[in-house]
Design an enzyme around this catalytic site. Sequence first.
Site, PDB file in Angstrom:
ATOM      1  N   ASP A   1     -26.583 -36.895  42.421  1.00 24.21           N
ATOM      2  CA  ASP A   1     -26.943 -37.684  43.591  1.00 24.21           C
ATOM      3  C   ASP A   1     -28.429 -37.494  43.896  1.00 24.21           C
ATOM      4  OD1 ASP A   1     -26.802 -39.203  45.848  1.00 24.21           O
ATOM      5  OD2 ASP A   1     -25.392 -37.936  46.930  1.00 24.21           O
TER       6      ASP A   1
ATOM      7  N   LYS B   1     -26.877 -24.929  37.810  1.00 22.04           N
ATOM      8  CA  LYS B   1     -27.364 -23.748  38.525  1.00 22.04           C
ATOM      9  C   LYS B   1     -26.381 -22.614  38.220  1.00 22.04           C
ATOM     10  CE  LYS B   1     -30.269 -21.885  41.456  1.00 22.04           C
ATOM     11  NZ  LYS B   1     -31.739 -21.873  41.356  1.00 22.04           N
TER      12      LYS B   1
ATOM     13  N   TYR C   1     -18.245 -33.014  46.397  1.00 20.15           N
ATOM     14  CA  TYR C   1     -17.782 -34.264  47.018  1.00 20.15           C
ATOM     15  C   TYR C   1     -16.263 -34.362  47.040  1.00 20.15           C
ATOM     16  CZ  TYR C   1     -22.604 -35.816  46.958  1.00 20.15           C
ATOM     17  OH  TYR C   1     -23.954 -35.917  47.172  1.00 20.15           O
TER      18      TYR C   1
ATOM     19  N   ASP D   1     -33.563 -26.502  39.630  1.00 23.07           N
ATOM     20  CA  ASP D   1     -34.852 -26.389  40.333  1.00 23.07           C
ATOM     21  C   ASP D   1     -36.008 -26.596  39.359  1.00 23.07           C
ATOM     22  OD1 ASP D   1     -33.678 -24.081  39.381  1.00 23.07           O
ATOM     23  OD2 ASP D   1     -34.463 -22.757  40.924  1.00 23.07           O
TER      24      ASP D   1
ATOM     25  N   ASP E   1     -32.043 -40.073  42.741  1.00 22.57           N
ATOM     26  CA  ASP E   1     -32.986 -40.631  43.724  1.00 22.57           C
ATOM     27  C   ASP E   1     -34.409 -40.175  43.420  1.00 22.57           C
ATOM     28  OD1 ASP E   1     -30.847 -41.825  45.073  1.00 22.57           O
ATOM     29  OD2 ASP E   1     -31.744 -41.458  47.034  1.00 22.57           O
TER      30      ASP E   1
END
Length: 337
Positions: free
Chosen positions: A232, A175, A128, A208, A236
Amino acid sequence: SSSTTPIKATLFPGDGIGPEIAESVKQVFTAADVAIDWDEHYVSTEVDPRTNSFLTRESLQSVLDNKVGLKGPMATPIGKGHRSLNLTLRKELNLYANVRPCYSLPGYKTRYDDVDLITIRENTEGEYSGLEHQVVKGVVESIKIITRKASMRVAEYAFLYAKTHGRKKVSAIHKANIMRKTDGLFLQCCDEVAEKYPEIEYEKVVIDNCCMMLVKNPTLFDVLVMPNLYGDIISDLCAGLVGGLGLTPSCNIGEDGIALAEAVHGSAPDIAGKNLANPTALLLSGVMMLRHLKLNKQAEQIHSAIINTIAEGKYRTADLGGTSTTTEFTKAICDHL
Ligand code: NAD
Protein backbone atom coordinates in the site's frame (compact mmCIF):
# COMPACT_ATOMS: atom_id res chain seq x y z
CA SER A 1 -13.02 -3.96 -35.19
CA SER A 2 -16.75 -3.43 -34.90
CA SER A 3 -17.41 -6.72 -36.71
CA THR A 4 -16.13 -8.88 -33.82
CA THR A 5 -18.47 -9.99 -31.03
CA PRO A 6 -18.13 -7.63 -28.09
CA ILE A 7 -16.59 -8.94 -24.88
CA LYS A 8 -18.71 -8.36 -21.79
CA ALA A 9 -16.91 -6.54 -18.96
CA THR A 10 -18.21 -5.20 -15.66
CA LEU A 11 -17.86 -1.45 -15.10
CA PHE A 12 -18.15 0.13 -11.66
CA PRO A 13 -18.13 3.91 -12.19
CA GLY A 14 -17.81 4.27 -8.40
CA ASP A 15 -18.07 7.40 -6.21
CA GLY A 16 -16.80 10.99 -6.29
CA ILE A 17 -14.86 11.64 -9.50
CA GLY A 18 -15.53 7.99 -10.52
CA PRO A 19 -18.51 8.61 -12.84
CA GLU A 20 -16.66 11.50 -14.57
CA ILE A 21 -13.53 9.48 -15.32
CA ALA A 22 -15.56 6.34 -16.20
CA GLU A 23 -17.41 8.44 -18.79
CA SER A 24 -14.04 9.43 -20.20
CA VAL A 25 -13.03 5.74 -20.53
CA LYS A 26 -16.28 4.90 -22.30
CA GLN A 27 -15.74 7.75 -24.79
CA VAL A 28 -12.11 6.83 -25.48
CA PHE A 29 -12.97 3.12 -25.93
CA THR A 30 -15.73 4.07 -28.36
CA ALA A 31 -13.34 6.34 -30.30
CA ALA A 32 -10.84 3.45 -30.51
CA ASP A 33 -13.59 1.10 -31.69
CA VAL A 34 -12.95 -1.37 -28.86
CA ALA A 35 -15.44 -4.22 -28.82
CA ILE A 36 -16.33 -4.09 -25.12
CA ASP A 37 -19.91 -4.38 -23.94
CA TRP A 38 -19.96 -2.66 -20.51
CA ASP A 39 -22.13 -4.22 -17.84
CA GLU A 40 -22.51 -1.16 -15.60
CA HIS A 41 -23.04 -1.43 -11.85
CA TYR A 42 -23.41 1.49 -9.47
CA VAL A 43 -22.77 1.42 -5.75
CA SER A 44 -26.17 1.03 -4.08
CA THR A 45 -27.63 3.55 -1.62
CA GLU A 46 -28.68 0.74 0.73
CA VAL A 47 -26.74 -2.09 2.36
CA ASP A 48 -27.38 -5.46 0.69
CA PRO A 49 -27.77 -7.95 3.59
CA ARG A 50 -26.33 -10.69 1.35
CA THR A 51 -22.98 -8.88 1.12
CA ASN A 52 -23.26 -6.65 4.23
CA SER A 53 -22.14 -3.76 2.05
CA PHE A 54 -23.37 -1.20 -0.48
CA LEU A 55 -22.33 -3.57 -3.25
CA THR A 56 -25.13 -5.88 -4.27
CA ARG A 57 -24.77 -9.61 -4.78
CA GLU A 58 -25.72 -9.02 -8.46
CA SER A 59 -22.77 -6.63 -8.88
CA LEU A 60 -20.35 -9.21 -7.47
CA GLN A 61 -21.92 -11.91 -9.63
CA SER A 62 -21.37 -9.75 -12.71
CA VAL A 63 -17.58 -9.82 -12.13
CA LEU A 64 -17.65 -13.55 -11.37
CA ASP A 65 -19.51 -14.17 -14.66
CA ASN A 66 -17.57 -11.78 -16.89
CA LYS A 67 -14.21 -12.51 -15.17
CA VAL A 68 -13.01 -9.08 -16.19
CA GLY A 69 -13.90 -5.55 -15.22
CA LEU A 70 -12.90 -1.95 -14.58
CA LYS A 71 -13.54 -0.21 -11.31
CA GLY A 72 -13.69 3.47 -10.42
CA PRO A 73 -12.79 4.62 -6.91
CA MET A 74 -15.21 3.83 -4.11
CA ALA A 75 -15.44 5.99 -1.00
CA THR A 76 -15.08 4.16 2.29
CA PRO A 77 -17.79 5.27 4.74
CA ILE A 78 -16.11 5.52 8.14
CA GLY A 79 -17.44 3.57 11.13
CA LYS A 80 -20.95 2.66 9.95
CA GLY A 81 -20.96 -1.02 10.86
CA HIS A 82 -20.74 -2.50 7.38
CA ARG A 83 -17.87 -3.59 5.24
CA SER A 84 -15.73 -1.30 3.11
CA LEU A 85 -16.61 -1.68 -0.57
CA ASN A 86 -13.03 -2.34 -1.57
CA LEU A 87 -12.60 -4.93 1.17
CA THR A 88 -15.86 -6.60 0.09
CA LEU A 89 -14.61 -6.88 -3.48
CA ARG A 90 -11.23 -8.22 -2.43
CA LYS A 91 -12.67 -10.84 -0.10
CA GLU A 92 -15.67 -11.93 -2.16
CA LEU A 93 -13.78 -12.11 -5.45
CA ASN A 94 -10.60 -13.42 -3.84
CA LEU A 95 -8.50 -10.68 -5.43
CA TYR A 96 -5.20 -11.88 -4.02
CA ALA A 97 -2.69 -9.72 -5.89
CA ASN A 98 -2.65 -6.06 -6.84
CA VAL A 99 -0.31 -5.24 -9.71
CA ARG A 100 0.78 -1.62 -10.09
CA PRO A 101 3.04 -0.69 -12.97
CA CYS A 102 4.81 2.59 -12.47
CA TYR A 103 6.69 4.10 -15.38
CA SER A 104 7.79 7.57 -16.45
CA LEU A 105 5.40 9.06 -18.99
CA PRO A 106 7.39 10.44 -21.90
CA GLY A 107 6.56 14.11 -22.16
CA TYR A 108 5.72 14.67 -18.52
CA LYS A 109 8.86 15.78 -16.73
CA THR A 110 9.46 14.63 -13.17
CA ARG A 111 12.65 14.20 -11.15
CA TYR A 112 13.29 10.88 -12.96
CA ASP A 113 12.93 10.00 -16.65
CA ASP A 114 13.51 6.29 -16.54
CA VAL A 115 11.25 4.78 -13.87
CA ASP A 116 9.91 1.37 -14.88
CA LEU A 117 8.75 -0.61 -11.86
CA ILE A 118 6.07 -3.15 -11.09
CA THR A 119 4.86 -3.46 -7.50
CA ILE A 120 2.91 -6.59 -6.64
CA ARG A 121 1.03 -6.33 -3.38
CA GLU A 122 -0.50 -9.18 -1.42
CA ASN A 123 -4.10 -8.08 -1.16
CA THR A 124 -5.94 -10.29 1.33
CA GLU A 125 -4.18 -10.44 4.70
CA GLY A 126 -1.34 -8.92 6.74
CA GLU A 127 -2.39 -5.89 8.80
CA TYR A 128 -5.57 -5.61 6.70
CA SER A 129 -7.24 -8.64 8.24
CA GLY A 130 -9.51 -6.33 10.24
CA LEU A 131 -8.61 -7.95 13.56
CA GLU A 132 -8.28 -5.08 16.02
CA HIS A 133 -9.49 -4.81 19.60
CA GLN A 134 -8.90 -3.15 22.94
CA VAL A 135 -7.06 -5.37 25.39
CA VAL A 136 -7.60 -3.10 28.41
CA LYS A 137 -8.23 0.64 28.58
CA GLY A 138 -5.30 2.42 26.97
CA VAL A 139 -4.00 -0.70 25.22
CA VAL A 140 -5.17 -1.85 21.79
CA GLU A 141 -4.05 -4.75 19.69
CA SER A 142 -3.99 -5.29 15.91
CA ILE A 143 -3.33 -8.73 14.58
CA LYS A 144 -1.18 -9.29 11.50
CA ILE A 145 -1.93 -12.55 9.74
CA ILE A 146 0.48 -14.07 7.25
CA THR A 147 -0.32 -17.46 5.76
CA ARG A 148 1.77 -19.79 3.66
CA LYS A 149 -1.13 -20.15 1.22
CA ALA A 150 -1.50 -16.42 0.47
CA SER A 151 2.27 -15.81 0.44
CA MET A 152 2.96 -18.66 -1.99
CA ARG A 153 0.11 -17.50 -4.21
CA VAL A 154 1.39 -13.92 -4.51
CA ALA A 155 5.06 -15.01 -4.82
CA GLU A 156 4.13 -17.42 -7.61
CA TYR A 157 2.18 -14.69 -9.35
CA ALA A 158 5.13 -12.27 -9.08
CA PHE A 159 7.68 -14.68 -10.59
CA LEU A 160 5.30 -15.79 -13.32
CA TYR A 161 4.60 -12.13 -14.09
CA ALA A 162 8.35 -11.41 -14.28
CA LYS A 163 8.92 -14.34 -16.60
CA THR A 164 5.99 -13.68 -18.95
CA HIS A 165 6.70 -9.94 -19.13
CA GLY A 166 10.41 -10.23 -19.84
CA ARG A 167 11.46 -8.82 -16.47
CA LYS A 168 14.88 -9.63 -15.03
CA LYS A 169 14.62 -9.31 -11.28
CA VAL A 170 12.20 -9.82 -8.39
CA SER A 171 12.81 -8.09 -5.06
CA ALA A 172 10.96 -9.35 -1.99
CA ILE A 173 10.33 -6.43 0.39
CA HIS A 174 10.13 -7.18 4.12
CA LYS A 175 10.95 -6.36 7.72
CA ALA A 176 11.83 -9.88 8.77
CA ASN A 177 14.62 -8.67 11.02
CA ILE A 178 11.88 -7.41 13.39
CA MET A 179 8.78 -9.39 12.35
CA ARG A 180 10.60 -12.67 12.32
CA LYS A 181 7.63 -15.00 12.17
CA THR A 182 5.23 -13.14 9.83
CA ASP A 183 7.63 -11.53 7.36
CA GLY A 184 9.93 -14.51 7.89
CA LEU A 185 7.25 -16.83 6.50
CA PHE A 186 6.55 -14.46 3.62
CA LEU A 187 10.25 -14.46 2.70
CA GLN A 188 10.56 -18.21 3.03
CA CYS A 189 7.73 -18.58 0.49
CA CYS A 190 9.45 -16.13 -1.88
CA ASP A 191 12.72 -18.08 -1.49
CA GLU A 192 10.97 -21.33 -2.41
CA VAL A 193 9.35 -19.90 -5.51
CA ALA A 194 12.59 -18.14 -6.55
CA GLU A 195 14.33 -21.52 -6.73
CA LYS A 196 11.95 -22.55 -9.49
CA TYR A 197 12.97 -19.50 -11.56
CA PRO A 198 16.79 -19.60 -11.78
CA GLU A 199 16.67 -17.29 -14.82
CA ILE A 200 15.15 -14.47 -12.73
CA GLU A 201 17.47 -12.60 -10.40
CA TYR A 202 16.12 -12.58 -6.84
CA GLU A 203 16.94 -10.38 -3.85
CA LYS A 204 15.51 -9.54 -0.43
CA VAL A 205 15.38 -5.90 0.63
CA VAL A 206 14.37 -4.51 4.03
CA ILE A 207 11.48 -2.04 3.57
CA ASP A 208 13.18 1.01 5.09
CA ASN A 209 16.25 0.55 2.93
CA CYS A 210 13.95 -0.06 -0.06
CA CYS A 211 12.31 3.36 0.45
CA MET A 212 15.66 5.08 0.55
CA MET A 213 16.88 3.27 -2.57
CA LEU A 214 13.63 4.02 -4.45
CA VAL A 215 13.85 7.76 -3.95
CA LYS A 216 17.60 7.85 -4.65
CA ASN A 217 17.62 5.63 -7.71
CA PRO A 218 14.40 3.89 -8.76
CA THR A 219 16.15 2.07 -11.62
CA LEU A 220 17.73 -0.26 -9.06
CA PHE A 221 14.40 -2.14 -9.00
CA ASP A 222 12.33 -4.12 -11.48
CA VAL A 223 9.50 -6.23 -9.97
CA LEU A 224 8.80 -5.80 -6.24
CA VAL A 225 6.64 -8.25 -4.28
CA MET A 226 5.49 -7.58 -0.72
CA PRO A 227 2.90 -8.06 2.01
CA ASN A 228 -0.25 -5.93 2.05
CA LEU A 229 0.66 -2.84 4.15
CA TYR A 230 4.12 -2.39 2.63
CA GLY A 231 2.54 -2.68 -0.83
CA ASP A 232 0.00 0.00 0.00
CA ILE A 233 2.73 2.44 1.04
CA ILE A 234 5.43 1.61 -1.51
CA SER A 235 3.05 1.79 -4.47
CA ASP A 236 2.02 5.35 -3.54
CA LEU A 237 5.70 6.23 -3.15
CA CYS A 238 6.25 4.86 -6.67
CA ALA A 239 3.26 6.88 -7.98
CA GLY A 240 4.97 9.98 -6.60
CA LEU A 241 8.12 9.18 -8.60
CA VAL A 242 6.28 9.52 -11.93
CA GLY A 243 3.88 12.41 -11.36
CA GLY A 244 1.22 11.45 -8.87
CA LEU A 245 -2.03 9.60 -8.39
CA GLY A 246 -3.71 10.98 -11.50
CA LEU A 247 -1.44 8.78 -13.63
CA THR A 248 -1.07 5.37 -12.00
CA PRO A 249 -3.17 2.33 -12.96
CA SER A 250 -3.47 -1.06 -11.30
CA CYS A 251 -5.04 -4.45 -11.80
CA ASN A 252 -6.39 -6.83 -9.16
CA ILE A 253 -5.85 -10.50 -9.92
CA GLY A 254 -8.23 -13.07 -8.51
CA GLU A 255 -8.57 -16.81 -8.52
CA ASP A 256 -10.14 -18.42 -11.60
CA GLY A 257 -8.49 -15.82 -13.82
CA ILE A 258 -10.50 -12.80 -12.65
CA ALA A 259 -8.95 -9.40 -13.47
CA LEU A 260 -10.45 -6.21 -12.06
CA ALA A 261 -8.48 -3.13 -13.12
CA GLU A 262 -8.70 0.11 -11.12
CA ALA A 263 -6.93 3.43 -10.66
CA VAL A 264 -4.69 3.62 -7.59
CA HIS A 265 -6.32 6.87 -6.41
CA GLY A 266 -9.51 7.35 -4.39
CA SER A 267 -12.76 9.22 -5.05
CA ALA A 268 -11.11 12.69 -4.69
CA PRO A 269 -14.12 14.33 -2.95
CA ASP A 270 -12.34 17.72 -3.06
CA ILE A 271 -12.67 17.93 -6.86
CA ALA A 272 -15.67 15.65 -7.50
CA GLY A 273 -18.36 16.94 -9.86
CA LYS A 274 -16.17 19.84 -11.05
CA ASN A 275 -14.93 18.36 -14.34
CA LEU A 276 -11.34 18.68 -13.03
CA ALA A 277 -10.28 15.06 -12.53
CA ASN A 278 -7.48 13.52 -14.54
CA PRO A 279 -8.90 10.36 -16.17
CA THR A 280 -5.44 9.02 -17.12
CA ALA A 281 -5.11 6.55 -14.23
CA LEU A 282 -8.47 4.93 -15.00
CA LEU A 283 -7.78 5.03 -18.74
CA LEU A 284 -4.43 3.27 -18.25
CA SER A 285 -6.23 0.75 -16.00
CA GLY A 286 -8.57 0.18 -18.94
CA VAL A 287 -5.49 -0.40 -21.10
CA MET A 288 -4.29 -3.04 -18.59
CA MET A 289 -7.71 -4.67 -18.88
CA LEU A 290 -7.42 -4.74 -22.67
CA ARG A 291 -3.95 -6.31 -22.47
CA HIS A 292 -5.35 -8.93 -20.10
CA LEU A 293 -7.97 -9.67 -22.79
CA LYS A 294 -5.14 -9.85 -25.38
CA LEU A 295 -6.65 -6.89 -27.25
CA ASN A 296 -3.09 -5.63 -27.64
CA LYS A 297 -3.54 -3.55 -30.76
CA GLN A 298 -6.26 -1.37 -29.28
CA ALA A 299 -4.43 -1.25 -25.95
CA GLU A 300 -1.37 0.19 -27.73
CA GLN A 301 -3.46 2.67 -29.72
CA ILE A 302 -5.16 4.06 -26.64
CA HIS A 303 -1.90 4.07 -24.71
CA SER A 304 -0.14 6.13 -27.38
CA ALA A 305 -3.07 8.53 -27.71
CA ILE A 306 -2.86 9.25 -23.95
CA ILE A 307 0.94 9.61 -23.95
CA ASN A 308 0.90 11.85 -27.02
CA THR A 309 -1.82 14.08 -25.63
CA ILE A 310 0.10 14.59 -22.38
CA ALA A 311 3.42 15.02 -24.21
CA GLU A 312 2.02 17.69 -26.54
CA GLY A 313 1.21 19.66 -23.42
CA LYS A 314 -1.70 21.58 -24.96
CA TYR A 315 -4.35 19.73 -22.99
CA ARG A 316 -3.46 18.78 -19.45
CA THR A 317 -5.55 18.63 -16.29
CA ALA A 318 -4.75 20.76 -13.23
CA ASP A 319 -2.86 18.02 -11.35
CA LEU A 320 -0.33 18.06 -14.23
CA GLY A 321 -0.12 21.84 -14.16
CA GLY A 322 -2.60 22.43 -16.99
CA THR A 323 -5.96 24.16 -17.24
CA SER A 324 -7.99 21.58 -19.19
CA THR A 325 -11.19 20.06 -17.92
CA THR A 326 -11.76 16.31 -17.85
CA THR A 327 -13.93 16.57 -20.97
CA GLU A 328 -11.44 18.71 -22.93
CA PHE A 329 -8.58 16.34 -22.12
CA THR A 330 -10.75 13.35 -23.06
CA LYS A 331 -11.72 14.94 -26.36
CA ALA A 332 -8.05 15.59 -27.16
CA ILE A 333 -7.29 11.86 -26.64
CA CYS A 334 -10.25 10.90 -28.83
CA ASP A 335 -9.00 13.26 -31.53
CA HIS A 336 -5.61 11.50 -31.44
CA LEU A 337 -7.39 8.22 -32.07
P1 NAD B 1 -7.75 10.41 -3.04
O1 NAD B 1 -6.87 9.56 -3.89
O2 NAD B 1 -9.20 10.37 -3.36
O3 NAD B 1 -7.26 11.92 -3.14
C1 NAD B 1 -5.96 12.37 -2.75
C2 NAD B 1 -5.61 13.66 -3.50
O4 NAD B 1 -5.31 13.36 -4.86
C3 NAD B 1 -6.76 14.66 -3.54
O5 NAD B 1 -6.25 15.96 -3.45
C4 NAD B 1 -7.38 14.46 -4.91
O6 NAD B 1 -8.02 15.59 -5.44
C5 NAD B 1 -6.17 14.05 -5.75
N1 NAD B 1 -6.55 13.13 -6.84
C6 NAD B 1 -6.85 11.82 -6.73
N2 NAD B 1 -7.17 11.31 -7.91
C7 NAD B 1 -7.08 12.32 -8.82
C8 NAD B 1 -7.32 12.42 -10.23
N3 NAD B 1 -7.71 11.36 -10.95
N4 NAD B 1 -7.16 13.61 -10.83
C9 NAD B 1 -6.77 14.69 -10.11
N5 NAD B 1 -6.52 14.67 -8.78
C10 NAD B 1 -6.69 13.48 -8.13
O7 NAD B 1 -7.50 9.97 -1.53
P2 NAD B 1 -8.36 10.32 -0.21
O8 NAD B 1 -8.81 11.73 -0.25
O9 NAD B 1 -7.50 9.84 0.89
O10 NAD B 1 -9.62 9.37 -0.26
C11 NAD B 1 -10.93 9.78 -0.66
C12 NAD B 1 -11.89 8.58 -0.58
O11 NAD B 1 -11.50 7.58 -1.52
C13 NAD B 1 -11.92 7.89 0.79
O12 NAD B 1 -13.26 7.53 1.07
C14 NAD B 1 -11.08 6.65 0.58
O13 NAD B 1 -11.45 5.59 1.42
C15 NAD B 1 -11.39 6.31 -0.85
N6 NAD B 1 -10.35 5.52 -1.54
C16 NAD B 1 -10.77 4.57 -2.41
C17 NAD B 1 -9.84 3.84 -3.14
C18 NAD B 1 -10.35 2.80 -4.08
O14 NAD B 1 -11.53 2.75 -4.39
N7 NAD B 1 -9.49 1.94 -4.58
C19 NAD B 1 -8.48 4.10 -3.00
C20 NAD B 1 -8.06 5.12 -2.12
C21 NAD B 1 -9.00 5.83 -1.40
